[in-house]
Scaffold this motif. Structure first.
Motif, PDB file in Angstrom:
ATOM      1  N   ASP A   1      25.466 -22.100   5.026  1.00 13.23           N
ATOM      2  CA  ASP A   1      24.548 -21.247   4.259  1.00 13.23           C
ATOM      3  C   ASP A   1      24.379 -19.895   4.948  1.00 13.23           C
ATOM      4  OD1 ASP A   1      24.026 -23.235   2.342  1.00 13.23           O
ATOM      5  OD2 ASP A   1      22.289 -24.000   3.460  1.00 13.23           O
ATOM      6  N   VAL A   2      24.160 -19.941   6.259  1.00 16.20           N
ATOM      7  CA  VAL A   2      23.937 -18.710   7.013  1.00 16.20           C
ATOM      8  C   VAL A   2      25.207 -17.868   7.053  1.00 16.20           C
ATOM      9  CG1 VAL A   2      23.416 -17.780   9.301  1.00 16.20           C
ATOM     10  CG2 VAL A   2      22.053 -19.664   8.373  1.00 16.20           C
ATOM     11  N   ARG A   3      26.347 -18.489   7.252  1.00 13.53           N
ATOM     12  CA  ARG A   3      27.608 -17.744   7.272  1.00 13.53           C
ATOM     13  C   ARG A   3      27.802 -16.991   5.952  1.00 13.53           C
ATOM     14  NH1 ARG A   3      32.376 -17.462   5.391  1.00 13.53           N
ATOM     15  NH2 ARG A   3      32.067 -19.244   3.983  1.00 13.53           N
ATOM     16  N   VAL A   4      27.549 -17.675   4.851  1.00 10.22           N
ATOM     17  CA  VAL A   4      27.718 -17.062   3.528  1.00 10.22           C
ATOM     18  C   VAL A   4      26.721 -15.923   3.330  1.00 10.22           C
ATOM     19  CG1 VAL A   4      27.470 -17.472   1.049  1.00 10.22           C
ATOM     20  CG2 VAL A   4      28.737 -19.104   2.466  1.00 10.22           C
ATOM     21  N   ARG A   5      25.492 -16.121   3.758  1.00  9.57           N
ATOM     22  CA  ARG A   5      24.470 -15.077   3.561  1.00  9.57           C
ATOM     23  C   ARG A   5      24.773 -13.839   4.404  1.00  9.57           C
ATOM     24  NH1 ARG A   5      18.529 -17.618   2.307  1.00  9.57           N
ATOM     25  NH2 ARG A   5      19.221 -19.328   0.962  1.00  9.57           N
ATOM     26  N   TRP A   6      25.257 -14.051   5.622  1.00 10.55           N
ATOM     27  CA  TRP A   6      25.588 -12.888   6.459  1.00 10.55           C
ATOM     28  C   TRP A   6      26.793 -12.142   5.884  1.00 10.55           C
ATOM     29  CZ3 TRP A   6      23.801  -9.286   9.135  1.00 10.55           C
ATOM     30  CH2 TRP A   6      24.578  -8.532  10.014  1.00 10.55           C
ATOM     31  N   ALA A   7      27.779 -12.874   5.416  1.00  4.49           N
ATOM     32  CA  ALA A   7      28.944 -12.236   4.815  1.00  4.49           C
ATOM     33  C   ALA A   7      28.561 -11.429   3.579  1.00  4.49           C
ATOM     34  CB  ALA A   7      29.990 -13.291   4.458  1.00  4.49           C
ATOM     35  N   ALA A   8      27.546 -11.918   2.850  1.00  3.62           N
ATOM     36  CA  ALA A   8      27.147 -11.268   1.598  1.00  3.62           C
ATOM     37  C   ALA A   8      26.123 -10.160   1.788  1.00  3.62           C
ATOM     38  CB  ALA A   8      26.574 -12.314   0.639  1.00  3.62           C
ATOM     39  N   TYR A   9      25.571 -10.023   2.984  1.00  2.00           N
ATOM     40  CA  TYR A   9      24.519  -9.016   3.193  1.00  2.00           C
ATOM     41  C   TYR A   9      25.039  -7.632   2.811  1.00  2.00           C
ATOM     42  CZ  TYR A   9      21.183  -5.942   5.454  1.00  2.00           C
ATOM     43  OH  TYR A   9      20.265  -4.946   5.692  1.00  2.00           O
ATOM     44  N   GLY A  10      24.269  -6.922   1.971  1.00  3.18           N
ATOM     45  CA  GLY A  10      24.751  -5.672   1.411  1.00  3.18           C
ATOM     46  C   GLY A  10      24.258  -4.410   2.087  1.00  3.18           C
ATOM     47  N   GLY A  11      23.335  -4.542   3.048  1.00  2.00           N
ATOM     48  CA  GLY A  11      22.829  -3.367   3.733  1.00  2.00           C
ATOM     49  C   GLY A  11      23.748  -2.924   4.863  1.00  2.00           C
ATOM     50  N   GLU A  12      23.384  -1.835   5.511  1.00  2.00           N
ATOM     51  CA  GLU A  12      24.136  -1.382   6.672  1.00  2.00           C
ATOM     52  C   GLU A  12      23.815  -2.283   7.869  1.00  2.00           C
ATOM     53  OE1 GLU A  12      24.835   3.187   6.663  1.00  2.00           O
ATOM     54  OE2 GLU A  12      22.737   2.875   6.139  1.00  2.00           O
ATOM     55  N   ARG A  13      24.768  -2.407   8.775  1.00  3.43           N
ATOM     56  CA  ARG A  13      24.612  -3.251   9.957  1.00  3.43           C
ATOM     57  C   ARG A  13      24.727  -2.365  11.186  1.00  3.43           C
ATOM     58  NH1 ARG A  13      27.752  -8.557   7.872  1.00  3.43           N
ATOM     59  NH2 ARG A  13      27.656  -8.068   5.656  1.00  3.43           N
TER      60      ARG A  13
ATOM     61  N   ALA B   1      14.794 -11.183   3.901  1.00  2.00           N
ATOM     62  CA  ALA B   1      14.746  -9.908   3.175  1.00  2.00           C
ATOM     63  C   ALA B   1      16.162  -9.350   3.049  1.00  2.00           C
ATOM     64  CB  ALA B   1      13.828  -8.922   3.882  1.00  2.00           C
ATOM     65  N   PRO B   2      17.016 -10.013   2.275  1.00  2.00           N
ATOM     66  CA  PRO B   2      18.420  -9.583   2.168  1.00  2.00           C
ATOM     67  C   PRO B   2      18.600  -8.246   1.458  1.00  2.00           C
ATOM     68  CG  PRO B   2      17.946 -11.318   0.582  1.00  2.00           C
ATOM     69  CD  PRO B   2      16.738 -11.221   1.473  1.00  2.00           C
ATOM     70  N   TRP B   3      17.510  -7.693   0.927  1.00  2.00           N
ATOM     71  CA  TRP B   3      17.543  -6.412   0.220  1.00  2.00           C
ATOM     72  C   TRP B   3      17.204  -5.230   1.146  1.00  2.00           C
ATOM     73  CZ3 TRP B   3      12.607  -5.708   1.476  1.00  2.00           C
ATOM     74  CH2 TRP B   3      11.766  -6.827   1.501  1.00  2.00           C
ATOM     75  N   SER B   4      17.077  -5.474   2.444  1.00  2.00           N
ATOM     76  CA  SER B   4      16.769  -4.377   3.371  1.00  2.00           C
ATOM     77  C   SER B   4      17.915  -3.369   3.398  1.00  2.00           C
ATOM     78  CB  SER B   4      16.520  -4.919   4.785  1.00  2.00           C
ATOM     79  OG  SER B   4      17.685  -5.536   5.308  1.00  2.00           O
ATOM     80  N   GLU B   5      17.584  -2.133   3.741  1.00  2.00           N
ATOM     81  CA  GLU B   5      18.616  -1.085   3.832  1.00  2.00           C
ATOM     82  C   GLU B   5      19.511  -1.268   5.046  1.00  2.00           C
ATOM     83  OE1 GLU B   5      15.993   0.430   0.817  1.00  2.00           O
ATOM     84  OE2 GLU B   5      15.501  -0.361   2.805  1.00  2.00           O
ATOM     85  N   VAL B   6      18.925  -1.732   6.150  1.00  2.00           N
ATOM     86  CA  VAL B   6      19.665  -1.886   7.407  1.00  2.00           C
ATOM     87  C   VAL B   6      19.246  -3.184   8.075  1.00  2.00           C
ATOM     88  CG1 VAL B   6      20.143  -0.887   9.695  1.00  2.00           C
ATOM     89  CG2 VAL B   6      19.705   0.633   7.752  1.00  2.00           C
ATOM     90  N   ASN B   7      20.220  -3.885   8.659  1.00  2.00           N
ATOM     91  CA  ASN B   7      19.889  -4.990   9.556  1.00  2.00           C
ATOM     92  C   ASN B   7      20.337  -4.597  10.958  1.00  2.00           C
ATOM     93  OD1 ASN B   7      18.894  -7.945   9.580  1.00  2.00           O
ATOM     94  ND2 ASN B   7      20.664  -7.949  10.944  1.00  2.00           N
ATOM     95  N   TYR B   8      19.401  -4.701  11.908  1.00  2.00           N
ATOM     96  CA  TYR B   8      19.700  -4.324  13.287  1.00  2.00           C
ATOM     97  C   TYR B   8      19.679  -5.554  14.195  1.00  2.00           C
ATOM     98  CZ  TYR B   8      19.970  -2.116  17.732  1.00  2.00           C
ATOM     99  OH  TYR B   8      20.429  -1.762  18.972  1.00  2.00           O
ATOM    100  N   ALA B   9      20.713  -5.719  14.990  1.00  2.01           N
ATOM    101  CA  ALA B   9      20.769  -6.775  16.003  1.00  2.01           C
ATOM    102  C   ALA B   9      21.551  -6.235  17.192  1.00  2.01           C
ATOM    103  CB  ALA B   9      21.426  -8.036  15.452  1.00  2.01           C
ATOM    104  N   ALA B  10      21.022  -6.424  18.378  1.00  3.31           N
ATOM    105  CA  ALA B  10      21.633  -5.815  19.556  1.00  3.31           C
ATOM    106  C   ALA B  10      22.770  -6.634  20.139  1.00  3.31           C
ATOM    107  CB  ALA B  10      20.557  -5.588  20.633  1.00  3.31           C
TER     108      ALA B  10
END
Length: 240
Positions: free
Chosen positions: A93-105, A61-70
Motif C-alpha cells: 500500500d505504501v509503495r503504491v502511494r509513494w509512487a503515485a504521490y503527485g507533489g514535488e519531492r 495529505a497526498p494533495w500537498s504541494e511538496v513532500n520533504y524528507a531528509a
C-alpha cells in the motif's frame, strides 16, 4: 512548482512563488489528527494556504504541494514499501502511494550520499556535512536543525511564506509514549527531541529578521519558541 533544477547540476533551488500564502507544515508528531488535516485541505481548496508534508505525512495529505524528507533511508523504505500497521497500510500500500504521490519531492544533500531518484529535488546543506542552526538565505541551501521538520520551515521561508503554520510539531512524545501519529519509522532517532527544541529556539531571531511569523497549532507542543494557537481560528483568520 516551487522547486527548480539548477541547469547542469543534480541540485535544485527554491522559487519565491508563495508570497501570497500562508504555508502549513504537516509533520509527524502524535498530536496530529485527521480532523486537523481536513481543515487544512479545506483551506487549501479555498486557495488560502499552500502545504508541505514532512516524511510520512504525504500518506494523510497526498494533495500537498511538496513532500520533504531528509534521509536517504526514508526514500528507500517508501520506494520499496514499508508497512504502517497504525494506519492499516501494508508495505505494498505504501509503495503504491509513494509512487503515485503527485507533489514535488525534496531532500537535503548529506556527504556523497546522493539520492538516485531523479524525481527528488536536492538542496545543499549550508554547513556541508554537519548539522547547523539558523536559516539559510540562499534558496539553494538549507540548514539541517537535525530534523526534517526544521528543514521544511527553511524551505517555506525560501518559497516566500510570511506566515507558517505548524502541525504535528510536538517536540516530545505523547503521554502514552507514542512518538508519531503514523506509528514511527523502522529505525527511530535517539535523543532527538532536545535537538528539535534547541533548533527552533535558535531560529527565532532569524525568522523575525526576514518578517516570517510562525504559529504552532500542535496541541500540547513542547516547542515554546512560537505563538501557540487553535488551528481552526488561525485558518479562519486567513484571507483568500
Amino acid at each position: 512548482m516551487i522547486l527548480e533544477r539548477v541547469k547542469g547540476s543534480r541540485f535544485s533551488r527554491v522559487l519565491p512563488l508563495w508570497v501570497d500564502y500562508a504555508v502549513v507544515l504537516i509533520a509527524g508528531g502524535p498530536s496530529l489528527t485527521r480532523e486537523q488535516v481536513q481543515l487544512v485541505r479545506t483551506a487549501r481548496e479555498a486557495d488560502k494556504v499552500r502545504v508541505i508534508t514532512v516524511n510520512d505525512a504525504y500518506l494523510i495529505a497526498p494533495w500537498s504541494e511538496v513532500n520533504y524528507a531528509a534521509d536517504a533511508k526514508w526514500y528507500g523504505w517508501h520506494a520499496q514499501g514499508v508497512a504502517k500497521p497504525a494506519l492499516g497500510l501494508t508495505a505494498e500500500d505504501v509503495r503504491v502511494r509513494w509512487a503515485a504521490y503527485g507533489g514535488e519531492r525534496c531532500a537535503i544533500a548529506w556527504g556523497n550520499d546522493m539520492l538516485a531518484d531523479e524525481r527528488v529535488h536536492i538542496l545543499r546543506n549550508l554547513h556541508d556535512d554537519v548539522h547547523g542552526t539558523g536559516l539559510a538565505s540562499d534558496p539553494g541551501y538549507l540548514v539541517t536543525g537535525r530534523n526534517s521538520g526544521f528543514q521544511s520551515l527553511n524551505l517555506a521561508v525560501h518559497a516566500g511564506a510570511r506566515q507558517v503554520i505548524l502541525l504535528g510539531y510536538d517536540g516530545q512524545p505523547a503521554a502514552n509514549g507514542a512518538t508519531h501519529w503514523h506509528g514511527g519509522h523502522p529505525k527511530p532517532s535517539a535523543g532527538i527531541y532536545e535537538h528539535i527544541r534547541r533548533s527552533f529556539s535558535a531560529v527565532e531571531r532569524d525568522l523575525e529578521a526576514v518578517g516570517v511569523r510562525v504559529v504552532n497549532c500542535s496541541p500540547g507542543s513542547a516547542i515554546e519558541s512560537f505563538t501557540k494557537a487553535d488551528l481552526a481560528e488561525t485558518l479562519g483568520a486567513l484571507r483568500c
